[in-house]
Write a protein that holds these residues in place. Structure first.
Motif, PDB file in Angstrom:
ATOM      1  N   THR A 187      54.213  13.890  32.454  1.00 12.34           N
ATOM      2  CA  THR A 187      55.548  14.175  31.940  1.00 12.34           C
ATOM      3  C   THR A 187      55.694  15.668  31.695  1.00 12.34           C
ATOM      4  O   THR A 187      54.694  16.381  31.573  1.00 12.34           O
ATOM      5  N   ASP A 188      56.935  16.115  31.618  1.00 13.71           N
ATOM      6  CA  ASP A 188      57.209  17.507  31.246  1.00 13.71           C
ATOM      7  C   ASP A 188      57.356  17.668  29.739  1.00 13.71           C
ATOM      8  O   ASP A 188      57.578  18.785  29.250  1.00 13.71           O
ATOM      9  N   ASP A 189      57.255  16.570  29.011  1.00 13.83           N
ATOM     10  CA  ASP A 189      57.396  16.585  27.549  1.00 13.83           C
ATOM     11  C   ASP A 189      56.112  17.134  26.926  1.00 13.83           C
ATOM     12  O   ASP A 189      55.115  16.419  26.790  1.00 13.83           O
ATOM     13  N   ARG A 228      54.642  15.261  23.972  1.00 11.33           N
ATOM     14  CA  ARG A 228      53.916  14.041  24.336  1.00 11.33           C
ATOM     15  C   ARG A 228      52.527  14.386  24.876  1.00 11.33           C
ATOM     16  O   ARG A 228      51.542  13.723  24.540  1.00 11.33           O
ATOM     17  N   SER A 237      49.904  11.853  29.569  1.00 15.24           N
ATOM     18  CA  SER A 237      50.990  11.263  30.350  1.00 15.24           C
ATOM     19  C   SER A 237      51.516  12.269  31.373  1.00 15.24           C
ATOM     20  O   SER A 237      51.524  13.482  31.136  1.00 15.24           O
TER      21      SER A 237
END
Length: 224
Positions: free
Chosen positions: A160-162, A165, A158
């Motif tokens: 995202t910066d997560d 995840r 994904s």
């Protein structure tokens, strides 16, 4: 004098070669002259995402370059591409796989492919869901292929910066390959996990990537 592109290639090889991870230098949207710079630094494996651009570069660059197609492949471009690449990494549907197989058989070649998994949150990304792919192998529909070799899986995390995840996405891609081999242990050379780009390749490697696809960090922003 070492160029910026060559310095980046040398830096990645110094990091990846000792751990056995292969670098796919993503040269899409960059001129053949920059591919030549990377080639002169020892890089041989390049990734392209547009059929016409790949074919143009193939004509003017050294014949020992190993080309991987990594973009979304439109079905009407299959005939032009088959026979001109070492691997199609981005096989995102059974229909596309069957077309590649039929065209490979027609041309008398065997095409190596990766099956693209869609685990990321973005709906715009292409690929099989893990469940779709596992069903494909449970039903042993791969036995219908005549001129295509399934070499493994590819995917993206994904956007995202997560980090949790991102790691979860990469783990799911690698775990799906392992599950496929449990379902069909007779698969030969189904050993490639292509995942990870400039911003997340270290997380990909930690989760089992065998190939990473690096573009911006080598060639800079797209030039066309």
């Amino acid at each position: 004098m070492t160029t910026d592109v060559q310095a980046a290639i040398l830096r990645y090889h110094a990091e990846l070669d000792p751990i056995g991870v292969k670098l796919v230098a993503v040269s899409k949207f960059h001129p053949a002259s920059l591919v030549s710079e990377a080639y002169d630094a020892g890089q041989r494996l390049f990734g392209e995402s547009r059929v016409d651009e790949l074919l143009e570069k193939e004509q003017v660059l050294p014949s020992d370059i190993v080309w991987h197609f990594i973009g979304h492949l439109q079905t009407n471009k299959v005939r032009k591409l088959v026979g001109h690449v070492s691997m199609i990494e981005s096989v995102d549907s059974e229909r596309l796989l069957d077309l590649i197989d039929a065209e490979s058989a027609r041309k008398g070649v065997v095409t190596d492919v990766l099956l693209q998994l869609h685990v990321a949150r973005e709906e715009t990304k292409f690929g099989f869901s893990p469940d779709e792919l596992l069903e494909y192998f449970r039903d042993r529909r791969f036995e219908n292929l005549k001129a295509t070799h399934l070499c493994g899986v590819m995917g993206m995390a994904s956007n995202t910066d997560d980090v949790d995840r991102i790691n979860a996405d990469f783990k799911q891609i690698a775990d799906t390959r392992r599950q496929i081999l449990e379902i069909a242990p007779d698969l030969m050379r189904f050993d490639i996990v292509s995942m990870g780009m400039s911003g997340d390749y270290r997380e990909a490697i930690a989760n089992g990537a065998t190939h990473v696809r690096i573009g911006t960090d080598i060639f800079g922003s797209r030039q066309y």
